[in-house]
Design a protein around this motif. Structure first.
Motif, short mmCIF file in Angstrom:
data_model
loop_
_atom_site.label_atom_id
_atom_site.label_comp_id
_atom_site.label_asym_id
_atom_site.label_seq_id
_atom_site.Cartn_x
_atom_site.Cartn_y
_atom_site.Cartn_z
N LEU A 26 -10.31 64.11 99.75
CA LEU A 26 -9.29 64.60 100.25
C LEU A 26 -9.24 66.19 100.06
N GLY A 30 -8.88 68.93 102.49
CA GLY A 30 -7.84 70.06 102.55
C GLY A 30 -8.26 71.62 102.78
N ARG A 34 -7.95 74.26 105.62
CA ARG A 34 -7.49 75.97 105.32
C ARG A 34 -8.54 76.91 105.99
N TRP A 46 6.19 67.61 111.61
CA TRP A 46 5.72 66.43 110.85
C TRP A 46 6.85 65.54 110.83
N HIS A 68 -6.39 64.86 108.10
CA HIS A 68 -6.06 65.39 106.51
C HIS A 68 -4.59 64.41 106.21
N GLN A 111 3.29 65.71 96.23
CA GLN A 111 2.30 66.18 97.22
C GLN A 111 2.68 66.20 98.63
N HIS A 131 0.95 73.31 96.64
CA HIS A 131 0.20 71.93 97.20
C HIS A 131 -1.10 71.97 96.65
N ARG A 217 1.94 82.76 106.65
CA ARG A 217 0.83 83.31 106.99
C ARG A 217 0.94 83.97 108.41
C1 HEM Z 1 -2.41 63.14 98.31
C2 HEM Z 1 -2.25 63.86 99.31
C3 HEM Z 1 -2.73 65.21 99.59
C4 HEM Z 1 -3.56 66.06 98.96
C5 HEM Z 1 -4.28 65.79 97.50
C6 HEM Z 1 -3.90 67.34 99.60
C7 HEM Z 1 -4.68 68.34 99.22
C8 HEM Z 1 -4.82 69.52 99.94
C9 HEM Z 1 -5.63 70.38 99.42
C10 HEM Z 1 -6.48 70.83 98.34
C11 HEM Z 1 -5.49 71.59 100.47
C12 HEM Z 1 -6.39 72.90 100.44
C13 HEM Z 1 -5.10 73.87 99.71
C14 HEM Z 1 -5.99 75.28 99.46
O1 HEM Z 1 -6.82 75.48 99.88
O2 HEM Z 1 -5.33 76.10 98.95
C15 HEM Z 1 -4.54 71.22 101.48
C16 HEM Z 1 -4.17 71.93 102.42
C17 HEM Z 1 -3.49 71.43 103.59
N1 HEM Z 1 -2.60 70.27 103.54
FE1 HEM Z 1 -2.78 68.69 102.05
N2 HEM Z 1 -3.05 67.50 100.82
C18 HEM Z 1 -2.43 66.18 100.78
C19 HEM Z 1 -1.52 65.62 101.67
C20 HEM Z 1 -1.06 66.50 102.74
C21 HEM Z 1 0.07 66.03 103.59
C22 HEM Z 1 0.64 64.73 103.66
C23 HEM Z 1 0.21 67.16 104.60
C24 HEM Z 1 1.14 67.16 105.92
C25 HEM Z 1 2.07 66.42 106.06
C26 HEM Z 1 -0.67 68.13 104.11
C27 HEM Z 1 -0.98 69.30 104.95
C28 HEM Z 1 -1.54 70.43 104.61
C29 HEM Z 1 -2.03 71.43 105.29
C30 HEM Z 1 -1.23 71.92 106.61
C31 HEM Z 1 -2.89 72.23 104.67
C32 HEM Z 1 -3.44 73.45 105.07
C33 HEM Z 1 -2.74 74.58 104.40
C34 HEM Z 1 -3.16 76.17 104.94
O3 HEM Z 1 -3.95 75.95 106.04
O4 HEM Z 1 -2.91 76.95 104.37
N3 HEM Z 1 -1.35 67.47 103.00
N4 HEM Z 1 -4.30 69.82 101.06
#
Ligand code: HEM
Length: 223
Positions: A26, A30, A34, A46, A68, A111, A131, A217
């Protein structure tokens, strides 16, 4: 007679390892969200995605962001099962495995809330950085739980210099990961166009405005 906690312990190890591996997946996904600029694929909504439960078939960024979220939900289910089994197997012994699982469950809640905040607030770099930082802590807690269930040293080791150094290097690596995310999130990737100097200077003083990195952003241009 077989120890009644032997089976739950074996199950716990498998679950904890599976949850940790899924979390690595995950985290990579993520990063895909990005780099493909899919963070707002579902708009700033959301738990809905552009007003609906499922994204439209022809909207790739919405699907990436939605998957995601779905992936995170799957990890939540695995994490919950791991927590239930940890309570059964480690109520009376090996508290490290139990407490690491409890810490992972709490970090998962934080998270998920941060994920929702990131979306609703239009991807502010500070929240995206948090995050990522929480993702690293969640992974660390899951790996600790998995490791504690399969490896228990026969005796306690005194803390030596090597261990202290390992802690320091780990903490510094965490800082590097966070600052890396902040550089990317604030659009500062090419702020220094040469290396090792920064635009010909050692310290980048007087090279533009400060404090702009707090903006979302998609806010006004930063430079
Ligand atoms: C266990 C749960 C989760 C994990 C481990 C996780 C992990 C990550 C990671 C590692 C990134 C990349 C961040 C980066 O490159 O700086 C990311 C991006 C993102 N996550 Fe998660 N995430 C989780 C849950 C969620 C949930 C529930 C949502 C939304 C409701 C979400 C929304 C996003 C979004 C929108 C991004 C992109 C941010 C961007 O484009 O700048 N995440 N996530």
């Amino acid at each position: 007679m077989q120890n009644p906690t032997a089976r739950p312990k074996r199950l716990f190890s498998s679950l904890a390892i599976a949850t940790a591996l899924l979390t690595i997946g995950l985290i990579v996904f993520g990063a895909v969200v990005r780099v493909t600029d899919s963070g707002l694929g579902c708009g700033n909504q959301w738990p809905l995605c552009n007003g609906t439960i499922f994204p439209p078939l022809d909207n790739l960024t919405a699907w990436i962001e939605w998957l995601h979220r779905l992936f995170a939900l799957l990890i939540g289910a695995f994490g919950l099962a791991t927590l239930v089994v940890a309570i059964r197997a480690y109520r009376h012994e090996n508290r490290i495995a139990l407490w690491a699982t409890v810490a992972a469950a709490l970090l998962y809640v934080v998270q998920s809330a941060l994920g929702a905040i990131v979306v609703v607030l239009d991807l502010p770099p500070t929240s995206v950085t948090l995050h990522l930082g929480t993702a690293m802590l969640l992974l660390a807690a899951l790996l600790t739980a998995a490791l504690a269930s399969v490896y228990r040293p026969a005796r306690r080791y005194a803390r030596d210099r090597f261990t202290t150094l390992a802690y320091i290097v780990t903490a510094l690596a965490f800082v590097i990961i966070l600052t890396g995310a902040l550089v990317r999130g604030s659009g500062a990737t090419l702020a220094c166009v040469d290396y090792p100097l920064c635009n010909g200077e050692i310290f980048p003083t007087g090279q533009g405005q400060r404090g702009q990195w707090l903006l979302p952003r998609h806010g006004p241009c930063r430079y």
